[in-house]
Design an enzyme around this catalytic site. Structure first.
Site, mmCIF file in Angstrom:
data_model
loop_
_atom_site.group_PDB
_atom_site.id
_atom_site.type_symbol
_atom_site.label_atom_id
_atom_site.label_comp_id
_atom_site.label_asym_id
_atom_site.label_seq_id
_atom_site.Cartn_x
_atom_site.Cartn_y
_atom_site.Cartn_z
ATOM 1 N N HIS A 20 -9.458 1.030 5.062
ATOM 2 C CA HIS A 20 -8.180 1.195 5.760
ATOM 3 C C HIS A 20 -8.377 2.118 6.966
ATOM 4 O O HIS A 20 -9.162 3.064 6.918
ATOM 5 C CB HIS A 20 -7.136 1.780 4.802
ATOM 6 C CG HIS A 20 -5.760 1.758 5.367
ATOM 7 N ND1 HIS A 20 -5.322 2.717 6.250
ATOM 8 C CD2 HIS A 20 -4.738 0.882 5.207
ATOM 9 C CE1 HIS A 20 -4.083 2.414 6.605
ATOM 10 N NE2 HIS A 20 -3.703 1.316 5.984
ATOM 11 N N GLY A 78 2.520 1.920 10.874
ATOM 12 C CA GLY A 78 3.478 3.006 10.744
ATOM 13 C C GLY A 78 4.198 3.364 12.030
ATOM 14 O O GLY A 78 4.809 4.419 12.132
ATOM 15 N N ASN A 84 0.870 -1.183 0.000
ATOM 16 C CA ASN A 84 0.000 0.000 0.000
ATOM 17 C C ASN A 84 0.904 1.229 0.000
ATOM 18 O O ASN A 84 1.491 1.569 1.021
ATOM 19 C CB ASN A 84 -0.884 -0.057 1.251
ATOM 20 C CG ASN A 84 -1.710 1.210 1.440
ATOM 21 O OD1 ASN A 84 -1.773 2.065 0.559
ATOM 22 N ND2 ASN A 84 -2.345 1.322 2.602
ATOM 23 N N LYS A 124 0.131 4.261 -0.271
ATOM 24 C CA LYS A 124 -0.497 5.442 0.351
ATOM 25 C C LYS A 124 -0.268 6.681 -0.518
ATOM 26 O O LYS A 124 -0.239 6.576 -1.743
ATOM 27 C CB LYS A 124 0.006 5.632 1.790
ATOM 28 C CG LYS A 124 -0.167 4.338 2.603
ATOM 29 C CD LYS A 124 0.025 4.504 4.084
ATOM 30 C CE LYS A 124 -0.156 3.164 4.775
ATOM 31 N NZ LYS A 124 -0.040 3.244 6.216
ATOM 32 N N GLU A 182 -5.315 -5.301 10.621
ATOM 33 C CA GLU A 182 -4.298 -4.278 10.832
ATOM 34 C C GLU A 182 -4.577 -3.549 12.143
ATOM 35 O O GLU A 182 -5.377 -2.599 12.178
ATOM 36 C CB GLU A 182 -4.339 -3.263 9.686
ATOM 37 C CG GLU A 182 -4.039 -3.858 8.329
ATOM 38 C CD GLU A 182 -3.487 -2.794 7.386
ATOM 39 O OE1 GLU A 182 -2.369 -2.980 6.906
ATOM 40 O OE2 GLU A 182 -4.161 -1.779 7.154
ATOM 41 N N SER A 211 3.436 -2.400 10.377
ATOM 42 C CA SER A 211 4.891 -2.441 10.597
ATOM 43 C C SER A 211 5.547 -3.744 10.152
ATOM 44 O O SER A 211 6.512 -4.202 10.773
ATOM 45 C CB SER A 211 5.218 -2.129 12.063
ATOM 46 O OG SER A 211 4.820 -0.804 12.372
ATOM 47 N N GLU A 217 -6.734 4.489 8.071
ATOM 48 C CA GLU A 217 -6.527 5.925 7.792
ATOM 49 C C GLU A 217 -7.776 6.536 7.158
ATOM 50 O O GLU A 217 -8.075 7.714 7.367
ATOM 51 C CB GLU A 217 -5.292 6.101 6.900
ATOM 52 C CG GLU A 217 -4.012 5.877 7.709
ATOM 53 C CD GLU A 217 -2.846 5.324 6.910
ATOM 54 O OE1 GLU A 217 -2.877 5.379 5.668
ATOM 55 O OE2 GLU A 217 -1.901 4.819 7.548
#
Ligand code: PGA
Length: 250
Positions: free
Chosen positions: A95, A173, A9, A11, A167, A212, A97
């Site tokens: 996702h 991250g 991904n 992003k 996730e 991660s 985010e």
């Protein structure tokens, strides 16, 4: 037998030229890949160019989001038909985010999952708890709600095109990967949930771990029975780091 998937991904990173060059490196290095699928999710602007680059290879293209209508007055949005036209086979949906910064609700995610499936895209549906939710002991309740709501109205005959990504939000991250025990607990929980709802078709759904992931921590995670691959953010932006993860797949 479930084939593994390693999906990158990207992003909001990479110009068209950067995307093409990364895709080219991945294409060249993965010609011998067996038993699994390599997927890249560039930003919208690079989808078509990356699709051209990947022609003749087994690397698949994914979008990072979509709007659940074919077309219409939805300024700024991209439809599943447009994604297919650009060469996408997969689309990441829900996702964390998107949930956090764009207030995507379980209901919107469900509309996207259903629309992706009926359009012939394979949704990679992301679920996972926040730090606070894990600390208050509601991880399973959160994942249970997210999975059930995302799949509301999705039929058993669509299971072969569904991918779920666990996730944990606190692992994305942050460099703080879930321990094998933590990941195993939730993957096993999601598997049992899918089997409860869809019977044996639920046993064939691929469940990816994300958060991660690096070439150093994936080796142990991938030995866990219900971990069928990885959704990779940061480590998918450099060919070497991404290829290192692929090299650990069975
Ligand atoms: P990360 O991101 O690998 O950088 O933690 C994973 C993701 O957001 O899918």
């Amino acid at each position: 037998m479930r084939n593994w998937i390693v999906a990158g991904n990207w992003k909001m990173h990479n110009t068209i030229a950067e995307s093409v060059s990364l895709a080219q490196a991945i294409k060249e290095a993965t010609t011998a890949v067996k038993n699994g699928e390599v997927v890249v999710a560039p930003p919208f602007t690079a989808l078509h160019s990356v699709s051209e680059t990947l022609k003749g290879s087994a690397v698949k293209l994914a979008a990072q989001n979509m709007y659940p209508e074919d077309k219409g007055a939805f300024t700024g949005e991209v439809s599943p038909l447009m994604l297919k036209d650009a060469g996408c086979a997969f689309v990441i949906v829900g996702h964390s985010e998107r949930r956090k910064y764009f207030n995507e609700s379980d209901n919107q995610i469900n509309l996207k999952v259903r629309k992706a499936l009926t359009t012939g895209l394979k949704p990679i549906v992301c679920v996972g708890e926040t730090d606070g939710e894990r600390n208050s002991g509601v991880t399973q309740a959160v994942v249970n709600r997210q999975v059930r709501k995302a799949l509301d109205g999705v039929g058993v005959g669509q299971m072969d095109r569904l991918v779920v990504a666990y996730e944990p939000v606190w692992a994305i991250g942050t460099g703080k990967v879930a321990t094998p025990e933590q990941a195993n607990d939730v993957h096993d929980f999601i598997r049992r949930l899918l089997v409860e709802i869809y019977g044996c078709a639920g046993a064939d759904v691929r469940i990816l771990y994300g958060g991660s992931v690096t070439k150093d921590n994936i080796a142990e995670l991938i030995t866990i029975e219900d971990i069928d691959g990885a959704l990779v953010g940061g480590a998918s932006l450099k060919a070497d780091a991404f290829l290192g993860i692929i090299s650990k797949m069975p």
